[in-house]
Design an enzyme around this catalytic site. Structure first.
Site, short mmCIF file in Angstrom:
data_model
loop_
_atom_site.label_atom_id
_atom_site.label_comp_id
_atom_site.label_asym_id
_atom_site.label_seq_id
_atom_site.Cartn_x
_atom_site.Cartn_y
_atom_site.Cartn_z
N SER A 161 0.84 -1.20 0.00
CA SER A 161 0.00 0.00 0.00
C SER A 161 0.87 1.25 0.00
O SER A 161 1.64 1.49 0.93
CB SER A 161 -0.90 0.00 1.24
OG SER A 161 -1.43 1.30 1.41
N HIS A 213 -1.26 -1.20 -4.37
CA HIS A 213 -2.51 -0.82 -3.69
C HIS A 213 -2.52 0.68 -3.41
O HIS A 213 -1.59 1.22 -2.81
CB HIS A 213 -2.62 -1.62 -2.38
CG HIS A 213 -3.89 -1.42 -1.63
ND1 HIS A 213 -5.04 -2.15 -1.89
CD2 HIS A 213 -4.20 -0.60 -0.60
CE1 HIS A 213 -6.00 -1.78 -1.04
NE2 HIS A 213 -5.51 -0.83 -0.24
N ASP A 217 -4.69 3.81 -1.73
CA ASP A 217 -5.77 4.16 -0.80
C ASP A 217 -6.25 5.58 -1.05
O ASP A 217 -5.51 6.53 -0.81
CB ASP A 217 -5.26 4.05 0.64
CG ASP A 217 -5.00 2.62 1.04
OD1 ASP A 217 -5.95 1.82 0.97
OD2 ASP A 217 -3.85 2.29 1.38
N MET A 265 -8.72 8.38 0.19
CA MET A 265 -9.54 8.76 1.35
C MET A 265 -10.00 10.21 1.21
O MET A 265 -9.21 11.07 0.81
CB MET A 265 -8.72 8.65 2.63
CG MET A 265 -8.09 7.29 2.84
SD MET A 265 -7.09 7.30 4.34
CE MET A 265 -6.41 5.66 4.31
N HIS A 294 -8.37 1.42 -3.85
CA HIS A 294 -9.27 1.19 -2.71
C HIS A 294 -9.93 2.52 -2.37
O HIS A 294 -9.28 3.40 -1.79
CB HIS A 294 -8.44 0.62 -1.55
CG HIS A 294 -9.18 0.47 -0.26
ND1 HIS A 294 -8.55 0.18 0.93
CD2 HIS A 294 -10.50 0.57 0.04
CE1 HIS A 294 -9.45 0.11 1.91
NE2 HIS A 294 -10.63 0.35 1.39
N MET A 303 -12.04 4.89 -0.33
CA MET A 303 -12.65 5.15 0.97
C MET A 303 -13.27 6.53 0.90
O MET A 303 -12.81 7.48 1.55
CB MET A 303 -11.57 5.07 2.07
CG MET A 303 -11.15 3.64 2.37
SD MET A 303 -9.58 3.57 3.27
CE MET A 303 -8.47 3.52 1.89
N MET A 332 -11.46 -5.68 5.62
CA MET A 332 -10.55 -4.82 6.39
C MET A 332 -10.21 -5.52 7.71
O MET A 332 -11.10 -5.99 8.42
CB MET A 332 -11.21 -3.47 6.71
CG MET A 332 -11.44 -2.54 5.52
SD MET A 332 -9.96 -2.14 4.55
CE MET A 332 -8.89 -1.41 5.80
N ASP A 391 -6.64 -6.30 4.29
CA ASP A 391 -5.96 -5.00 4.36
C ASP A 391 -5.94 -4.48 5.79
O ASP A 391 -7.00 -4.26 6.39
CB ASP A 391 -6.72 -4.04 3.43
CG ASP A 391 -6.06 -2.68 3.29
OD1 ASP A 391 -4.99 -2.46 3.85
OD2 ASP A 391 -6.66 -1.82 2.59
#
Ligand code: DX5
Ligand code: ZN
Length: 219
Positions: A8, A32, A34, A36, A65, A67, A140, A178
């Site tokens: 990540s 990966h 993330d 957010m 991913h 979020m 998660m 994750d």
């Protein structure tokens, strides 16, 4: 097939992103990313300028991913950035009054692998109706929002339950895990049924990332 490793980028050195993407190119399987928004989760990470830049030098598939609230608004944009896999949270679908099955189908129609994510406080049974439409589910093992948190041990049981249900339904849906993944729990996670291990701090904060990648993959 052994477990696939997806480092990540959240834990990477942002002043040396090129070097850290090379670590993934050379030692792992998937990158990966993330995303957010400070709304679905309390933290804000990075957005398109970073994703577009790393896409240029990554030789591995990009796993985005999301979020964020209203994730469907950005499916196409992340697909354009070069994402091969895109996942969204079941909570985000519910909040926006959207059917997760429809969103998974929408992702597939964009030519990307479609993933559905749940936080540790959501019963895994809530995933079951969507397993047939998902290319992968992301379980998660910490609450989404921050890197460097401690692995929640009950996750192992949750993974095994989902694996059993995937088998029962005769599906090919993969399981990604994750949060808090490190050398001390990678083997147990693979044995519980994990197909893709996400690892941030344990890879990028390591003194020898190449060795840690091998170890996480059980090699
Ligand atoms: C947390 C993110 C993770 C995070 C994992 O919300 O989804 O991908 O980067 O970091 P570690 O491996 O440090 O727990
Ligand atoms: Zn993640």
């Amino acid at each position: 097939m052994g477990v696939l490793l997806a480092p990540s980028l959240l834990a990477a050195d942002f002043l040396n992103l090129g070097r850290d993407v090379s670590i993934v190119n050379e030692n792992a399987d998937i990158l990966h990313l993330d995303i957010m928004d400070g709304s679905l989760v309390p933290n804000i990470s990075f957005g398109f300028p970073v994703v577009d830049a790393v896409a240029k030098i990554s030789t591995k598939p990009l796993d985005v991913h999301l979020m964020i609230v209203n994730p469907w608004k950005y499916f196409q944009r992340f697909a354009q950035s070069g994402a091969s896999m895109i996942s969204f949270h079941l909570e985000a679908a519910r909040l926006g009054g959207k059917d997760a099955s429809e969103l998974l189908k929408e992702l597939k129609s964009l030519g990307v692998k479609a993933g559905l994510v749940i936080n540790p406080d959501i019963p895994v049974e809530n995933l079951f109706p969507y397993l047939k439409d998902a290319d992968y589910v992301l379980i998660m093992s910490v609450f989404a929002g921050f890197g460097g948190q401690k692995f929640i041990p009950e996750s192992l049981e949750r993974i095994a339950k989902v694996k059993a249900e995937i088998k029962r339904q005769g599906l090919s849906c993969l399981i990604e895990v994750d949060g808090g993944v490190y050398e001390g729990n990678a083997k147990a996670l693979a044995e519980a049924g994990t197909d893709i291990l996400v690892a941030g701090s344990s890879v990028f904060r390591a003194e020898e990332p190449a060795r840690v990648c091998k170890s996480l993959k059980g090699e």
